[in-house]
Design an enzyme around this catalytic site. Structure first.
Site, mmCIF file in Angstrom:
data_model
loop_
_atom_site.group_PDB
_atom_site.id
_atom_site.type_symbol
_atom_site.label_atom_id
_atom_site.label_comp_id
_atom_site.label_asym_id
_atom_site.label_seq_id
_atom_site.Cartn_x
_atom_site.Cartn_y
_atom_site.Cartn_z
ATOM 1 N N GLU A 37 0.874 -1.161 0.000
ATOM 2 C CA GLU A 37 0.000 0.000 0.000
ATOM 3 C C GLU A 37 0.922 1.225 0.000
ATOM 4 O OE1 GLU A 37 -2.766 0.376 3.278
ATOM 5 O OE2 GLU A 37 -3.438 2.311 2.475
ATOM 6 N N ARG A 263 5.665 -12.896 9.481
ATOM 7 C CA ARG A 263 6.337 -11.647 9.137
ATOM 8 C C ARG A 263 7.673 -11.560 9.848
ATOM 9 N NH1 ARG A 263 4.236 -6.496 9.770
ATOM 10 N NH2 ARG A 263 2.371 -7.215 8.735
ATOM 11 N N LYS A 273 4.208 0.761 9.786
ATOM 12 C CA LYS A 273 4.350 2.009 9.034
ATOM 13 C C LYS A 273 3.758 3.188 9.802
ATOM 14 C CE LYS A 273 2.981 0.130 5.087
ATOM 15 N NZ LYS A 273 2.517 0.032 3.696
HETATM 16 P P1 ATP Z 1 1.454 -1.829 8.031
HETATM 17 O O1 ATP Z 1 0.583 -2.889 8.665
HETATM 18 O O2 ATP Z 1 2.538 -1.326 8.920
HETATM 19 O O3 ATP Z 1 0.688 -0.770 7.324
HETATM 20 P P2 ATP Z 1 1.660 -3.624 5.878
HETATM 21 O O4 ATP Z 1 2.272 -4.890 6.212
HETATM 22 O O5 ATP Z 1 0.182 -3.612 5.812
HETATM 23 O O6 ATP Z 1 2.228 -2.557 6.878
HETATM 24 P P3 ATP Z 1 1.809 -3.350 3.064
HETATM 25 O O7 ATP Z 1 2.270 -2.221 2.229
HETATM 26 O O8 ATP Z 1 0.382 -3.717 2.991
HETATM 27 O O9 ATP Z 1 2.220 -3.003 4.541
HETATM 28 O O10 ATP Z 1 2.712 -4.624 2.817
HETATM 29 C C1 ATP Z 1 3.006 -5.128 1.546
HETATM 30 C C2 ATP Z 1 3.396 -6.567 1.650
HETATM 31 O O11 ATP Z 1 4.529 -6.719 2.493
HETATM 32 C C3 ATP Z 1 2.280 -7.404 2.239
HETATM 33 O O12 ATP Z 1 2.160 -8.568 1.465
HETATM 34 C C4 ATP Z 1 2.762 -7.699 3.624
HETATM 35 O O13 ATP Z 1 2.263 -8.928 4.061
HETATM 36 C C5 ATP Z 1 4.275 -7.714 3.457
HETATM 37 N N1 ATP Z 1 4.917 -7.357 4.729
HETATM 38 C C6 ATP Z 1 4.706 -6.250 5.460
HETATM 39 N N2 ATP Z 1 5.420 -6.274 6.589
HETATM 40 C C7 ATP Z 1 6.128 -7.432 6.581
HETATM 41 C C8 ATP Z 1 7.068 -8.046 7.485
HETATM 42 N N3 ATP Z 1 7.423 -7.468 8.621
HETATM 43 N N4 ATP Z 1 7.589 -9.233 7.127
HETATM 44 C C9 ATP Z 1 7.242 -9.812 5.970
HETATM 45 N N5 ATP Z 1 6.380 -9.298 5.084
HETATM 46 C C10 ATP Z 1 5.815 -8.120 5.381
HETATM 47 MG MG MG Z 2 -1.311 -3.868 4.525
#
Ligand code: ATP
Ligand code: MG
Length: 561
Positions: A37, A263, A273
């Site tokens: 996102e 994760r 984020k």
């Molecule tokens: P936040 O919850 O902090 O907004 P997010 O994980 O929702 O972050 P996205 O931009 O939606 O952020 O993530 C893009 C991709 O990266 C998703 O498929 C997510 O599962 C993966 N991802 C995010 N954080 C991690 C992590 N710590 N380890 C592995 N994969 C991750």
């Molecule tokens: Mg997300």
């Protein structure tokens, strides 16, 4: 902590893919995607997902899409889409022509929503957000049906079209999937799939005043792109029945399969984020690319190599249960990589002046220094030696404690690539602070050994005062004082007040003149350093990337006994 022993070829996702290929489940294809996102910069956790998705695609001759999941215009921005593209390329991956945006599918998604309505599987609900929450029930109590649940198809269609046309205020109505208010899975209790929101979207502008929810947009975007394996993190496990429900109800071109993995969590690091944005907005760091940030832009600026980050992601592997990885492992991967490729240089962070009393005034010698003992092909360079030098302040003690083998009054040490020197006197200022050492050098010891075979116990780094370049050096420490800041109630309270120390009076050897931003060096005995983009033509700024002390390697050696 995660075990360092790993076999890249064996993980449960690869096993699933292998099996699917054997049974021809997805027509023998492998299509993955990375779906950020655009509401922040990528962090090291995202790197785990990027490495996994792109390498699996490559391994199985498939492809990996980059898709922006841009369904929440209030938090998204083109600055973020641009940074995300830049960071993925920097990591070394390429989506080729497969760049997509969920917003490109808004019309198609809208049509899917109308289909659900026409099939009696979605309805417009006028409950307020609080009421919807109340009606949803809890893990232990079933939900209650909305009073609007039995609206006719005609009424729902009319209201949904008028939602799109902008007839109703923000938040006044939503479209919900009609599934089961008594489901043990809360996500299945008539989830909201469209909301009214007047917010300018960074790509579609003001074309829409209704936006699809993530749980609706995500599986359908996957299906539209004919993704075969939709790999996401564990918190989406409970969303999988809903993911499958949308795929089953609608005439989509493919049936992607959602697979969840744990994760990445890292010690001394927050990865949400929302929290990272707070650090930026409150001015606790200088920006998303502050070298203390766990963002890829931050790691790059600090001096990390993409190779080290990829190696780290391979080593931690993928698992089904959450754990926290020691930051020391990431640093270890970096040291292994930089040791091979970073040219060695001499620098003095906290200078102490040394005058060689018996060295001729005005004489300059060019000494030969090895660029990288790990790689003879990197050759040698010349460094100037003269009467006045700087050494590191803490390489001298007037009153040396036991086991301090470096310079002290009357003691002899070696200068790297230079001569043996012996301390004959100490000059102090009016406050008693040592400002200068008087030494003699032994002209017979050029190259670092004495013809009479006498030994010294220490070799010091140094620079020639008249030739050295004055530079700024920034030393970084963890942003947080506790290993798991994400678990703290108030993460401001565990911020490390000393995460940045600026040294304004450091010196580096003259061969570093003009070193470009992002170039990396090992400063002998001090650590790895990288040129910061804040550098100007006449003043270089260096970031300390990492010290030389490898705590991970030490742990490994101790475990092996
Ligand atoms: P936040 O919850 O902090 O907004 P997010 O994980 O929702 O972050 P996205 O931009 O939606 O952020 O993530 C893009 C991709 O990266 C998703 O498929 C997510 O599962 C993966 N991802 C995010 N954080 C991690 C992590 N710590 N380890 C592995 N994969 C991750
Ligand atoms: Mg997300």
């Amino acid at each position: 902590m995660h075990s360092p022993d790993y076999t890249p070829s064996s993980n449960f996702i690869r096993n699933i893919i292998e099996e699917d290929l054997q049974t021809n489940k997805h027509g023998g294809k492998v299509v993955t995607r990375f779906p950020p996102e655009p509401n922040g910069y990528l962090h090291i956790g995202h790197a785990k997902s990027i490495v996994l998705n792109f390498t699996l695609a490559k391994e199985y001759n498939g492809r990996c899409h980059l898709r922006f999941d841009d369904t929440n215009p209030t938090k998204e921005d083109v600055e973020y889409t641009e940074s995300i593209k830049r960071d993925i390329k920097w990591l070394g991956f390429d989506w080729g022509e497969h760049l997509y945006y969920a917003s490109d599918y808004f019309e198609q998604l809208y049509q899917y929503a109308e289909m659900l309505i026409k099939d009696g599987k979605a309805y417009v609900c006028d409950l307020s957000p609080e009421e919807i929450r109340e009606y949803r029930g809890t893990l232990t109590t079933p939900g209650k049906n909305s009073p609007y649940r039995e609206r006719t198809v005609e009424e729902n269609l009319d209201l949904f079209r008028r939602m799109r046309a902008g007839e109703f205020p923000d938040g006044s109505r939503v479209l919900r999937a009609k599934i089961d208010m008594a489901s043990p899975n809360l996500n299945m209790r008539d989830p909201v799939i469209y909301r009214i929101l007047r917010s300018t979207h960074h790509r579609t502008g003001d074309q829409w005043c209704i936006y699809p929810m993530y749980d609706f947009a995500h599986p359908l975007s996957d299906a539209l792109e004919e993704i075969t394996h939709s790999i996401c993190t564990l918190e989406f496990e409970d969303h999988r029945p809903l993911y499958d429900w949308f795929i089953e109800q609608l005439p989509v071109p493919a049936r992607p399969q959602q697979i969840e993995f744990a994760r990445l969590n890292l010690t001394y690091t927050v990865m949400s984020k929302r929290k990272l944005l707070q650090l930026v907005e409150k001015g606790i760091v200088r920006g998303w690319d502050d070298p203390r940030m766990p963002t890829l832009a931050g790691f790059r600026r600090l001096g990390y190599t993409p190779e080290a980050i990829r190696d780290f992601c391979e080593r931690i592997g993928v698992a089904k249960s959450n754990s926290i990885v020691d930051l020391a492992l990431l640093e270890h991967c970096l040291r292994v990589d930089l040791n091979k490729r970073a040219p060695r240089r001499m620098a003095v962070l906290r200078p102490l002046k040394v005058v060689l009393e018996n060295y001729p005034e005005g004489q300059v010698e060019e000494l030969e220094a090895i660029n990288n003992p790990e790689d003879p092909a990197m050759g040698t360079r010349k460094i100037p030696f003269s009467r006045v030098l700087y050494i590191e302040e803490d390489d001298f003690r007037e009153d040396p404690p036991k086991k301090f083998y470096r310079l002290a009054p009357g003691r002899e040490v070696r200068l790297r690539y230079g001569y043996f020197i012996k301390c004959t006197g100490v000059v102090k200022d009016e406050n008693g602070k040592i400002v200068e050492l008087r030494c003699t050098y032994d002209p017979e010891t050029r190259g670092g050994s004495a013809p009479d075979g006498r030994q010294v116990k220490a070799t010091l780094h140094w620079v020639s005062a008249a030739h050295a370049l004055p530079v700024e050096v920034r030393l970084y420490d963890h942003l947080f004082t506790v290993p798991n800041p994400g678990a703290e109630e108030d993460f401001d309270a565990c911020l490390n007040p000393n995460s940045l120390e600026v040294l304004a009076n450091s010196f580096v050897e003259p061969s570093l003149k003009g070193a470009p931003p992002e170039s990396r060096y090992q400063f002998e005995r001090l650590g790895y350093f990288c040129v910061d983009p804040d550098s100007t033509g006449d003043r270089l700024v260096f970031n300390r990337t990492v010290t030389l002390r490898d705590t991970w390697a030490k742990i490994q050696r101790a475990q092996k006994g």
